[in-house]
Write an enzyme that holds these catalytic residues in place. Structure first.
Site, PDB file in Angstrom:
ATOM      1  N   ASP A  30      39.118 -61.889 -14.464  1.00  0.00           N
ATOM      2  CA  ASP A  30      38.503 -60.534 -15.268  1.00  0.00           C
ATOM      3  C   ASP A  30      37.001 -60.629 -15.197  1.00  0.00           C
ATOM      4  O   ASP A  30      36.354 -61.137 -14.762  1.00  0.00           O
ATOM      5  CB  ASP A  30      38.897 -60.560 -16.750  1.00  0.00           C
ATOM      6  CG  ASP A  30      38.548 -62.152 -17.506  1.00  0.00           C
ATOM      7  OD1 ASP A  30      37.940 -62.908 -16.830  1.00  0.00           O
ATOM      8  OD2 ASP A  30      39.208 -62.597 -18.418  1.00  0.00           O
ATOM      9  N   GLU A  37      44.348 -58.552 -24.415  1.00  0.00           N
ATOM     10  CA  GLU A  37      44.257 -58.611 -25.831  1.00  0.00           C
ATOM     11  C   GLU A  37      45.545 -58.228 -26.352  1.00  0.00           C
ATOM     12  O   GLU A  37      46.458 -57.946 -25.977  1.00  0.00           O
ATOM     13  CB  GLU A  37      43.256 -57.549 -26.133  1.00  0.00           C
ATOM     14  CG  GLU A  37      41.725 -57.798 -25.555  1.00  0.00           C
ATOM     15  CD  GLU A  37      41.051 -58.929 -25.958  1.00  0.00           C
ATOM     16  OE1 GLU A  37      41.609 -59.986 -26.528  1.00  0.00           O
ATOM     17  OE2 GLU A  37      39.922 -58.886 -26.242  1.00  0.00           O
ATOM     18  N   THR A  75      37.288 -67.983 -16.448  1.00  0.00           N
ATOM     19  CA  THR A  75      35.639 -68.272 -17.046  1.00  0.00           C
ATOM     20  C   THR A  75      36.083 -68.895 -18.348  1.00  0.00           C
ATOM     21  O   THR A  75      37.008 -69.201 -18.986  1.00  0.00           O
ATOM     22  CB  THR A  75      35.109 -66.814 -17.006  1.00  0.00           C
ATOM     23  OG1 THR A  75      35.708 -66.069 -17.906  1.00  0.00           O
ATOM     24  CG2 THR A  75      34.685 -66.702 -15.593  1.00  0.00           C
ATOM     25  N   GLY A  85      43.230 -64.419 -19.737  1.00  0.00           N
ATOM     26  CA  GLY A  85      42.243 -63.204 -19.115  1.00  0.00           C
ATOM     27  C   GLY A  85      41.757 -62.488 -20.280  1.00  0.00           C
ATOM     28  O   GLY A  85      41.284 -62.946 -21.301  1.00  0.00           O
ATOM     29  N   THR A 121      35.422 -73.579 -22.006  1.00  0.00           N
ATOM     30  CA  THR A 121      36.082 -74.548 -21.525  1.00  0.00           C
ATOM     31  C   THR A 121      36.110 -75.035 -20.124  1.00  0.00           C
ATOM     32  O   THR A 121      36.332 -76.016 -19.581  1.00  0.00           O
ATOM     33  CB  THR A 121      37.728 -74.393 -21.898  1.00  0.00           C
ATOM     34  OG1 THR A 121      37.665 -73.893 -23.272  1.00  0.00           O
ATOM     35  CG2 THR A 121      38.790 -75.690 -21.809  1.00  0.00           C
ATOM     36  N   HIS A 173      44.557 -64.333 -26.122  1.00  0.00           N
ATOM     37  CA  HIS A 173      44.564 -63.710 -24.877  1.00  0.00           C
ATOM     38  C   HIS A 173      44.876 -64.585 -23.695  1.00  0.00           C
ATOM     39  O   HIS A 173      44.157 -65.845 -23.564  1.00  0.00           O
ATOM     40  CB  HIS A 173      43.496 -62.577 -24.771  1.00  0.00           C
ATOM     41  CG  HIS A 173      42.207 -63.111 -24.856  1.00  0.00           C
ATOM     42  ND1 HIS A 173      41.005 -62.647 -25.211  1.00  0.00           N
ATOM     43  CD2 HIS A 173      41.564 -64.154 -24.294  1.00  0.00           C
ATOM     44  CE1 HIS A 173      39.986 -63.064 -24.965  1.00  0.00           C
ATOM     45  NE2 HIS A 173      40.239 -64.234 -24.430  1.00  0.00           N
ATOM     46  N   LYS A 206      41.277 -73.411 -31.559  1.00  0.00           N
ATOM     47  CA  LYS A 206      42.278 -73.120 -30.843  1.00  0.00           C
ATOM     48  C   LYS A 206      43.753 -73.366 -31.377  1.00  0.00           C
ATOM     49  O   LYS A 206      44.722 -73.222 -30.961  1.00  0.00           O
ATOM     50  CB  LYS A 206      42.289 -73.423 -29.147  1.00  0.00           C
ATOM     51  CG  LYS A 206      40.997 -72.725 -28.585  1.00  0.00           C
ATOM     52  CD  LYS A 206      40.947 -71.374 -28.064  1.00  0.00           C
ATOM     53  CE  LYS A 206      39.791 -71.101 -27.518  1.00  0.00           C
ATOM     54  NZ  LYS A 206      39.357 -71.628 -26.108  1.00  0.00           N
TER      55      LYS A 206
HETATM   56  C1  GLP Z   1      36.906 -65.393 -22.170  1.00  0.00           C
HETATM   57  C2  GLP Z   1      37.974 -65.048 -20.916  1.00  0.00           C
HETATM   58  C3  GLP Z   1      39.176 -65.902 -21.080  1.00  0.00           C
HETATM   59  C4  GLP Z   1      39.102 -67.292 -21.350  1.00  0.00           C
HETATM   60  C5  GLP Z   1      38.499 -67.230 -22.719  1.00  0.00           C
HETATM   61  C6  GLP Z   1      38.538 -68.768 -23.387  1.00  0.00           C
HETATM   62  O1  GLP Z   1      37.533 -64.549 -23.141  1.00  0.00           O
HETATM   63  N1  GLP Z   1      38.025 -63.677 -20.447  1.00  0.00           N
HETATM   64  O2  GLP Z   1      39.878 -65.818 -19.832  1.00  0.00           O
HETATM   65  O3  GLP Z   1      40.342 -67.783 -21.711  1.00  0.00           O
HETATM   66  O4  GLP Z   1      37.107 -66.775 -22.722  1.00  0.00           O
HETATM   67  O5  GLP Z   1      37.047 -69.123 -23.455  1.00  0.00           O
HETATM   68  P1  GLP Z   1      36.530 -70.369 -23.908  1.00  0.00           P
HETATM   69  O6  GLP Z   1      36.713 -71.540 -22.975  1.00  0.00           O
HETATM   70  O7  GLP Z   1      34.913 -70.268 -24.048  1.00  0.00           O
HETATM   71  O8  GLP Z   1      37.045 -70.670 -25.394  1.00  0.00           O
END
Ligand code: GLP
Length: 266
Positions: free
Chosen positions: A67, A143, A36, A140, A39, A138, A203
């Site tokens: 998760d 942490e 999720t 999933g 991205t 992280h 990132k």
């Molecule tokens: C959440 C999910 C992660 C995901 C992360 C990145 O924390 N648990 O699995 O990798 O979001 O999210 P974004 O793409 O919003 O930066």
């Protein structure tokens, strides 16, 4: 680990979707590990488009998400159950009983983690696991200081994770559940193939740390160095802090697998 850089965020989402679509076409009964986050929204939008326009058939697939928050029912719009329904499942004709997420409402969270790992095994293990990267490294919800061999289990979310994910919770990190269930890093590493998709300047420093090392429990994604079939896809913004960039450009010229990815972009 192989690294492939995409010129834009749009290319990155399209290429990630293409790899998933290829996996499904090659093996219609694929077991997919899904992620999720913001991205992935564009990745799922491309997959929905391919389902509609090219007939990409999800009906034989089985999915396992990484998760879920503890204490949010599937009916809560902020849950990852709801996220997956909204962005993918409701659009692509996949039977609900073929889609799996950890149950954050389970009375016994540790037992739910064990049940989830057993369900993945019973399905024949994950063929392709999609991953995003948290700003704290992280994968999933593993942490910092999660064991690199960890299994699916309840975890306490780091303050920075609650901050980053506050968007869906009225912008208030305190409203983000403090606990989640996550596939373990060790569970993730048992997938046959892994694609880590990373976008955006926020990132960049973390992606450098993941790729350039060292491998450390402070950064769960660094465990991906132990996997023999892991592809990292990043956009130029996410790649902007890499010091190994010349080596990546060199590999692109000479590695047939990377050249094949390049041809998918154009
Ligand atoms: C959440 C999910 C992660 C995901 C992360 C990145 O924390 N648990 O699995 O990798 O979001 O999210 P974004 O793409 O919003 O930066």
């Amino acid at each position: 680990m192989k690294v492939f850089l995409c010129p834009t965020r749009t290319d990155l989402a399209r290429l990630t979707a293409t790899l998933l679509a290829e996996q499904i076409s090659r093996k219609p009964r694929s077991v997919l590990g899904l992620a999720t986050g913001r991205t992935m929204e564009a990745v799922y939008a491309h997959l929905v488009q391919r389902h509609r326009e090219d007939g990409l058939d999800f009906s034989g697939c089985t999915t396992f998400n990484l998760d879920e928050y503890v204490g949010l029912p599937a009916t809560d719009a902020r849950s990852y159950h709801a996220y997956m329904h909204t962005h993918l499942f409701q659009h692509v004709g996949i039977a609900p009983d073929r889609t799996h997420l950890p149950n954050g409402m389970a009375a016994d969270l540790a037992a739910e983690g064990q049940r989830y790992d057993a369900a993945i095994k019973a399905a024949g293990d994950i063929d392709l696991q999609l991953l995003g990267l948290g700003e704290n490294g992280h994968i999933g919800f593993n942490e910092p200081l999660s064991s690199l061999a960890s299994r699916t289990r309840p975890v306490v979310l780091a303050p920075e994770t609650r901050q980053q994910n506050a968007g869906l919770f009225d912008g208030n990190p305190e409203s983000v559940p403090p606990l989640a269930l996550t596939m373990g890093t060790g569970t993730i590493l048992e997938s046959r193939r892994i694609v880590l998709t990373v976008a955006g300047k926020a990132k960049a420093e973390m992606l450098r740390a993941v790729l350039e090392g060292p491998v450390t429990a402070q950064i769960s994604a660094s465990a991906l160095h132990f996997h023999t079939n892991c592809l990292v896809l990043a956009d130029e913004d996410a790649a902007s802090a890499l010091t190994i960039r010349p080596a990546l450009d060199h590999a692109l010229i000479h590695d047939p697998e990377l050249r094949a990815l390049h041809s998918l972009l154009t």
